[in-house]
Design an enzyme around this catalytic site. Structure first.
Site, PDB file in Angstrom:
ATOM      1  N   CYS A 383      49.019  17.801  18.501  1.00 17.73           N
ATOM      2  CA  CYS A 383      47.797  17.252  19.090  1.00 17.73           C
ATOM      3  C   CYS A 383      47.824  17.423  20.605  1.00 17.73           C
ATOM      4  CB  CYS A 383      47.580  15.818  18.624  1.00 17.73           C
ATOM      5  SG  CYS A 383      45.833  15.379  18.692  1.00 17.73           S
ATOM      6  N   HIS A 509      47.876  16.270  12.840  1.00 19.21           N
ATOM      7  CA  HIS A 509      49.128  15.494  12.799  1.00 19.21           C
ATOM      8  C   HIS A 509      49.851  15.705  11.475  1.00 19.21           C
ATOM      9  CE1 HIS A 509      48.406  12.914  16.388  1.00 19.21           C
ATOM     10  NE2 HIS A 509      47.160  13.268  16.138  1.00 19.21           N
ATOM     11  N   GLU A 511      52.740  14.944  10.761  1.00 20.55           N
ATOM     12  CA  GLU A 511      53.669  13.833  10.486  1.00 20.55           C
ATOM     13  C   GLU A 511      53.067  12.756   9.576  1.00 20.55           C
ATOM     14  OE1 GLU A 511      52.109  14.425  13.309  1.00 20.55           O
ATOM     15  OE2 GLU A 511      51.702  12.635  14.490  1.00 20.55           O
TER      16      GLU A 511
HETATM   17  N1  GLN Z   1      44.263  12.922  24.024  1.00 22.47           N
HETATM   18  C1  GLN Z   1      44.039  14.070  23.198  1.00 22.47           C
HETATM   19  C2  GLN Z   1      42.656  14.058  22.566  1.00 22.47           C
HETATM   20  O1  GLN Z   1      42.037  13.035  22.447  1.00 22.47           O
HETATM   21  C3  GLN Z   1      45.112  14.200  22.135  1.00 22.47           C
HETATM   22  C4  GLN Z   1      45.130  13.089  21.147  1.00 22.47           C
HETATM   23  C5  GLN Z   1      46.401  13.006  20.336  1.00 22.47           C
HETATM   24  O2  GLN Z   1      47.427  13.542  20.720  1.00 22.47           O
HETATM   25  N2  GLN Z   1      46.368  12.283  19.215  1.00 22.47           N
HETATM   26  O3  GLN Z   1      42.166  15.081  22.171  1.00 22.47           O
END
Ligand code: GLN
Length: 538
Positions: A383, A509, A511
């Site tokens: 992310c 994600h 995970e």
């Molecule tokens: N801050 C980034 C976004 O909102 C990544 C979010 C995250 O890592 N879950 O796109």
């Protein structure tokens, strides 16, 4: 089974005794006997969900397939039971009140005064029973967050009292307490447990089973003492001794016969044998690794392990699957800014740059990507970690000076990561990110395809920003490729770079989907790449 049985798990004496792990372990045991089980968590705080909470408050925010932002215990439930959970599995006081207040505004209470009893308690009971209907579960295990005696958990305990009264043997209460060891006296002490059960009794609930967390074996005279003071049979006093790994707990609970005691008390015959060999195989591999690797986890919450719970557990699953012990070096991204990558990332076999929000530590994360890319160290960016990889490539390979994400630099000349179109008009913070499961199509002959071994995948998301597609051609010309794309709206979900043994940035994600039964392919493949790197080195 003819109808659902409801098991409530309450906690006494202190918090952090591991109600979530006990609940998940019981679910695993009942499942292994052929029952259909789900687990639910009640959180007695007023936030609608933990999505807006700082990780310092409650650790990681877990995301389900349907895009619910939930308590991290739901992650344990999925990792143990391999069953997906949903919004219905995590209810907060805020959500209960919100739905009661919405009903009141619609006039559904027909002019009556809306009160904690019966309206809030009815809503709590409805949330438990509704979940049971979703998939005709044999058992719904409901963990009540907090500790008995907390003012905010009173309506939940009252709802349990009512359900027990209304449904008799179909409802069972397991109370988890602490039996502390006083080293000066050289003894385990049962008094806190007695007091905690008294408190439950004052609230009208007689627990059926006491699970006692302890650092030392609970001798039979102590079990009998607890049984006598707490009105339960000695066989209903279950020892929960500190374990080396949370994954030992289902085995320990089986040895203590927690599952058969539950079945006996809810009048369900013990018919099927318990088959837990898959779990035992996993533990065997976990405990007998053939080699070790060291992976750096770069993030800004590393002092708080719960903030990266699912990532750490995914490494446990992937490590066992590869028969490799994965040692995690937690590296603070702000420290990288001060001390540099050479010192802090020296000799690691893999680098993971973590998800996150906000600018703090961002330059440290970008430097960690550079270090991994240039030194050909296996790299996984999740992310925000993926977004850092994109920014790093723009700055250092494509020479787009000061390229950035508009999350951190609203007027950057090169907004290579930008807010998603449908996020621009959103002003509320809660529950409004791109959340939950989305499809992704993988390109052939890529690390991604090699990892998943299929073309179409689904992964869970939680973000507002995305790869800016107006730069895509420029990236691909420079050697960073989009290898996973959302087929509906063309969002870039995976990036890879040329001339690197294993480099993957994923906007989703992985995970959240790794379980004991199904270790996530991205982590499995990453750990394999780290092992290869290490072998090459030795
Ligand atoms: N801050 C980034 C976004 O909102 C990544 C979010 C995250 O890592 N879950 O796109």
């Amino acid at each position: 089974m003819a109808h659902t049985k409801f098991i409530f798990v309450t906690g006494g004496v202190t918090s952090s005794l591991g109600k979530g792990i006990i609940s998940a372990s019981l679910a695993k045991l009942l499942q292994s006997r052929g029952f259909k089980v789900t687990i639910q968590k009640f959180d007695p705080y007023i936030n609608i969900d933990p999505g807006t909470l700082n990780p310092y408050e409650h650790g990681e925010c877990y995301v389900t397939e349907d895009g619910a932002e939930t308590d991290l215990d739901l992650g344990h439930y999925e990792r143990f039971s391999n069953e997906p959970t949903s919004q219905a599995n995590n209810i907060t006081t805020g959500r209960i009140y919100l739905s009661v207040i919405e009903k009141e505004r619609k006039g559904e209470y027909l002019g009556s005064t809306v009160q904690v009893i019966p309206h809030i308690t009815d809503e709590i009971k409805r949330s438990v029973k509704e979940l049971a209907k979703r998939a005709e579960y044999d058992f719904v295990i409901t963990e009540i967050g907090g500790t008995v005696g907390d003012i905010e958990s009173l309506p939940y305990i009252e709802s349990v009292r009512q359900m027990k009264w209304e449904m008799g043997k179909d409802v069972l209460v397991i109370h988890l307490t602490l039996v502390p060891y006083l080293s000066a006296a050289g003894e385990l002490k049962t008094k806190p447990t007695q007091h905690s059960v008294k408190m439950l009794l004052e609230q009208g609930v007689q627990p059926d089973i006491i699970v006692a967390r302890t650092e030392h074996p609970l001798q039979s005279h102590l079990r009998e003492k607890i049984a006598r003071f707490c009105n339960v049979a000695p066989s209903s006093v279950i020892e929960s001794i500190d374990a080396e790994s949370i994954y030992d707990v289902p085995i320990l609970m089986r040895q203590e016969k927690l599952d058969t005691e539950v079945l006996k008390l809810v009048n369900v015959p013990v018919e099927n044998d318990l088959d837990i060999s898959d779990w035992e195989n996993f533990l065997d591999k976990l405990k007998n690794p053939k080699s070790e690797v060291e992976i750096a986890l770069v993030g800004k919450y590393v002092e708080l392990k719960d903030a990266y719970k699912s990532i750490l557990e995914s490494f446990v699953h992937a490590g066992a699957s590869n028969e490799v012990k994965v040692n995690i070096r937690l590296v603070h991204s702000e420290l990288i800014e001060k001390e540099g990558t050479d010192k802090l990332l020296k000799a690691v076999d893999g680098i993971l740059v973590a998800p996150g929000f906000g600018e703090r530590g961002i330059e440290g994360k970008i430097s960690a990507v550079k270090f991994a890319r240039e030194n050909k160290i296996p790299f996984l960016g999740i992310c925000l970690g993926m977004q850092c990889a994109v920014i790093e490539y723009a700055r250092n390979v494509m020479h787009l000076k000061d390229a950035h994400s508009t999350e951190f630099s609203a007027h950057t000349k090169f907004p290579v990561i930008d807010i998603m179109e449908d996020q621009k008009k959103i002003s509320d913070m809660g529950g409004t990110m791109r959340l939950g499961s989305y499809p992704c199509t993988l390109k052939a002959k890529t690390i991604a395809f090699d990892t998943y071994k299929k073309e179409n995948i689904n992964e869970r998301h939680r973000h507002r920003y995305e790869f800016n597609n107006s730069y895509l051609a420029q990236y691909e010309n420079a050697g960073m490729y989009a290898t996973g794309i959302n087929p509906k709206d063309d969002l870039v979900e995976i990036v890879e770079v040329k001339d690197h043994p294993w480099f993957m940035g994923v906007q989703f994600h992985p995970e959240y989907k790794s379980t004991v039964a199904n270790p996530h392919p991205v982590f499995v493949s990453f750990v394999k790449a780290a092992s290869k790197k290490k072998e090459g080195k030795e």
